[in-house]
Design an enzyme around this catalytic site. Structure first.
Site, PDB file in Angstrom:
ATOM      1  N   SER A  94       0.816  -1.207   0.000  1.00 46.66           N
ATOM      2  CA  SER A  94       0.000   0.000   0.000  1.00 46.66           C
ATOM      3  C   SER A  94       0.858   1.268   0.000  1.00 46.66           C
ATOM      4  O   SER A  94       1.729   1.408  -0.847  1.00 46.66           O
ATOM      5  CB  SER A  94      -0.953  -0.061   1.191  1.00 46.66           C
ATOM      6  OG  SER A  94      -2.062   0.732   0.934  1.00 46.66           O
ATOM      7  N   HIS A 120      -7.441  -5.826   0.273  1.00 49.00           N
ATOM      8  CA  HIS A 120      -6.233  -5.020   0.372  1.00 49.00           C
ATOM      9  C   HIS A 120      -5.393  -5.528   1.546  1.00 49.00           C
ATOM     10  O   HIS A 120      -5.670  -5.230   2.694  1.00 49.00           O
ATOM     11  CB  HIS A 120      -6.697  -3.578   0.618  1.00 49.00           C
ATOM     12  CG  HIS A 120      -5.608  -2.570   0.613  1.00 49.00           C
ATOM     13  ND1 HIS A 120      -4.898  -2.245  -0.516  1.00 49.00           N
ATOM     14  CD2 HIS A 120      -5.115  -1.790   1.612  1.00 49.00           C
ATOM     15  CE1 HIS A 120      -4.018  -1.298  -0.217  1.00 49.00           C
ATOM     16  NE2 HIS A 120      -4.120  -1.011   1.067  1.00 49.00           N
TER      17      HIS A 120
HETATM   18  C1  GTR Z   1      -5.324   4.407   2.001  1.00 50.79           C
HETATM   19  C2  GTR Z   1      -4.782   5.280   0.925  1.00 50.79           C
HETATM   20  C3  GTR Z   1      -4.077   4.433  -0.069  1.00 50.79           C
HETATM   21  C4  GTR Z   1      -3.183   3.424   0.568  1.00 50.79           C
HETATM   22  C5  GTR Z   1      -3.678   2.915   1.889  1.00 50.79           C
HETATM   23  C6  GTR Z   1      -2.651   2.233   2.795  1.00 50.79           C
HETATM   24  O1  GTR Z   1      -6.145   5.056   2.893  1.00 50.79           O
HETATM   25  O2  GTR Z   1      -5.848   5.960   0.351  1.00 50.79           O
HETATM   26  O3  GTR Z   1      -3.389   5.242  -1.006  1.00 50.79           O
HETATM   27  O4  GTR Z   1      -1.894   3.918   0.692  1.00 50.79           O
HETATM   28  O5  GTR Z   1      -4.239   3.886   2.661  1.00 50.79           O
HETATM   29  O6  GTR Z   1      -1.498   2.640   2.846  1.00 50.79           O
HETATM   30  O7  GTR Z   1      -3.072   1.341   3.501  1.00 50.79           O
END
Ligand code: GTR
Length: 677
Positions: free
Chosen positions: A530, A657
């Protein structure tokens, strides 16, 4: 009649007569004296004069400051006529002058004050009993020395950030909500009892925490963010003092984007209307604060609604010349692209800082004998900055070992349930201010260390927030100020944001690994999930010593194309994480087509080294299709360079995710192929 004529003549002849009373002034001049501490410094020493001036008012501001001063102490100092205050005075011209060693009586006589304000120190602010009898006594003292029309007002201070390291936070059970409620009670009671007006800064701050800006209002967990928080509170003062709505006021401090400035004015205005309750100011807020989700109508997750776009050609120079040879790619196009990503998106980082040191803190067996653990502190030469790197190596391995290097989100101790992992000093170096000591091992599913060492690799990890805290602190904490020249207090538009600072941290760890005989510094894979996947890509793009890059669900600003505007967009990422990018990037909010690059070219910067990009099916926020398309765009560059297809790999797995064991198994196979295991 004769008397006033005489006075008029005197004034004409001796303008200094007037000056003694604060100088000739326009009829609408307002004179406000704050009796406070560092919280009144945050509130009135900047912005307030300018906000008033933007609406045509002249405002003279006095501020009686002693760090941490509380009402009882103010009273003692007043009663003893002690000249212990630093008296800050912003004159009608907006210039702030400080006068040391000033007493309360002196400051009260300095101007014919129209308003005097009081507040309790933040730690005591929610304890009504701590206000009295001192507030009563102080009011009596002040009223005896000010014009009869002078208004007395309470300045409501604000609750700490969740996770704040302020030593007073335990009084409120470390709960922001509890603190906010207690201070509302206490200020409300005091204001009512003494029939004082109220400046509802605490509620304005609380309102802002319910917008997309969330906790990005303090800079260290209790003092205000230098641009957003201070402006927000100054707006609140303005509206409370003048009774005119601050919404629509034209002043905006430097370094504060228009969207955030507008939110600040809305939050201040709402606080003045409802001083003791949180108002949800849903101004262009993509974040649904009632359920913690993104509002579906603000993000596009409908593939049919992806706009038409044209990607820039990776193999065409900015001046239109085609790239014809590999030498031209490496010698001209690649440097040109890297420079653009650095100046327009992430911001430039310095190199290695002279005087950086490392110190072995601990070494020992781990994972029931399967691994060896090392903990190394990297110490920077300035500002007491340091961070700690956690290393696991296979216990049996002989010779220098290839490693994966990746940042972790929650602290080294969360990587494994290993009791020997050190927690950082809370909060370690220069008051980053927000720190939650997470229980051990809570992130271990992201770090299958057993598998990694069994396969003959090491893991090198450290906490992103130890390099630079992951909230918008106005670039006050962490490593970002390390590069400021004399007098600079904010990065230039092309200087590093937080992602760039984290990536820079990875390079500094690589500097250390080059000196560690247990590690093969020529076989270090940069990996991240991420936001830390964006970071890993940047680290490897910039620092060619990284031998491989692995992007796990890195999304917007990482492996996903910006021009698709699917899932997270530049507007939302800069809105929610304004500290991640450099100042120049904000011009591309809603202007993706103006970007001089897209993310396929970011991935292409990894060539000729192995590149792995991974997505997850249910992770629409990161735009898996955009990640795949960018990956394919990068592959075209690998092809052009005559590189083997096996150097690039992509997978999309089922699920959400996350960085899972399943992802890791593929990365280990990939490393086996390229690190000759
Ligand atoms: C989210 C963000 C993403 C991603 C994520 C993370 O809120 O919008 O770009 O980086 O966090 O790092 O878990």
């Amino acid at each position: 009649m004769r008397k006033s004529l005489l006075l008029a003549a005197l004034i004409l002849l001796f303008p200094t007569v007037l000056e003694a009373y604060g100088g000739p002034s326009r009829p609408d001049t307002l004179r406000v004296l704050a009796i406070g501490n560092s919280f009144s410094v945050d509130a009135v020493d900047q912005n307030l004069h300018e906000i008033a001036a933007a609406d045509g008012h002249v405002l003279i501001i006095g501020n009686m400051v002693i760090g941490g001063c509380f009402l009882e102490k103010h009273w003692r100092l007043a009663a003893g006529d002690s000249a212990r205050y630093s008296y800050h005075k912003t004159g009608p011209d907006g210039v702030l002058v400080k006068r040391p060693q000033t007493s309360m009586s002196w400051a009260l006589a300095d101007e014919k004050w129209d308003v005097v304000t009081f507040h309790q120190s933040s730690g005591l602010s929610g304890q009504a009993e701590s206000y009295e009898p001192y507030l009563t006594e102080l009011l009596r003292y002040v009223k005896a020395r000010t014009p009869r029309r002078c208004r007395m007002m309470m300045h409501q201070t604000w609750a700490y950030a969740e996770g704040s390291t302020n030593h007073n936070f335990p009084t409120y059970g470390r709960s922001q909500e509890q603190m906010y409620e207690a201070l509302c009670q206490a200020y409300g009671t005091a204001a009512k009892r003494h029939r004082m007006g109220l400046i509802p800064s605490g509620t304005a701050v609380q309102n802002s925490r319910h917008t997309f800006n969330r906790e990005n209002v303090t800079r260290d967990g209790y003092h205000l963010h230098k641009w957003f928080g201070r402006y927000l509170v100054a707006c609140t003062w303005y509206e409370a003092l003048y009774g005119t709505s601050v919404v629509g006021n034209a002043y905006r401090p430097p370094h504060l984007d228009g969207r955030r400035a507008a939110i600040a004015r809305q939050c201040a205005h709402a606080a003045c209307r409802h001083p003791f309750t949180v108002t949800r100011v849903d101004f262009d807020n993509p974040f649904d604060t009632s359920n913690g989700n993104w509002k579906p109508d603000y993000i596009n997750t409908d593939p049919s609604k992806v706009p038409d776009y044209t990607l820039p050609d990776a193999l065409t120079m900015q001046d239109g010349r085609p790239v014809q040879t590999a030498a031209q790619w490496f010698g001209q196009r690649r440097p040109e692209l890297l420079e653009l990503f650095e100046t327009e998106m992430f911001g430039k980082a310095p190199g290695r800082l002279e005087g950086t040191k490392w110190e072995m803190l601990e070494e020992g067996p781990a994972l029931g004998g399967l691994a060896r653990r090392k903990q190394v502190r990297i110490i920077f030469p300035r500002r007491g900055c340091y961070f700690t790197v956690l290393i696991y190596l296979p216990a049996q391995a002989k010779g220098p070992i290839p490693v994966f290097m990746g940042l972790n989100f929650e602290g080294n101790a969360t990587v494994q349930p290993d009791p020997a992992i050190l927690y950082p000093d809370p909060w370690r170096s220069d008051g980053y201010g927000i720190y939650v000591e997470q229980p051990r091992g809570t992130q271990s599913s992201r770090w299958p260390v057993d598998e990694i060492v069994r396969r003959g690799y090491g893991l090198v990890t450290f906490h992103n927030a130890e390099i630079d805290p992951d909230f918008d602190d106005g670039f006050d904490n962490g490593v970002t100020p390390l590069i400021y020249r004399e007098g600079q207090n904010f990065p230039e538009p092309d200087q590093w944001g937080t992602l760039s600072a984290w990536a820079w941290g990875m390079s500094r760890v690589l500097d250390y690994l080059e000196e560690d005989p247990d590690v093969d510094a020529a076989r270090v894979a940069a990996i991240g999930h991420s936001r830390l996947g964006k970071t890993a890509l940047l680290a490897a793009a910039r620092d060619e010593r990284f031998a491989m890059a692995i992007s796990n669900d890195s999304g917007c600003g990482g492996a996903a194309l910006s021009r698709r505007r699917y899932g997270e967009t530049i507007r939302f990422i800069t809105g929610n994480f304004p500290h991640w990018f450099c100042g120049n990037f904000f011009q591309y909010v809603d202007h993706e087509d103006a970007l001089p690059f897209d993310q396929h070219e970011f991935l292409a910067l990894i060539a000729p080294r192995p590149l792995y990009v991974a997505s997850a099916e249910d992770d629409s926020w990161t735009d898996p299709v955009g990640e795949r398309l960018a990956f394919q765009g990068a592959q075209a560059v690998y092809d052009f360079l005559g590189l083997d297809r096996s150097l690039t790999e992509y997978h999309i797995r089922e699920g959400a995710h996350e960085l899972t064991r399943e992802d890791w198994l593929r990365y280990l196979d990939f490393a086996d192929k390229h690190f000759n295991r």
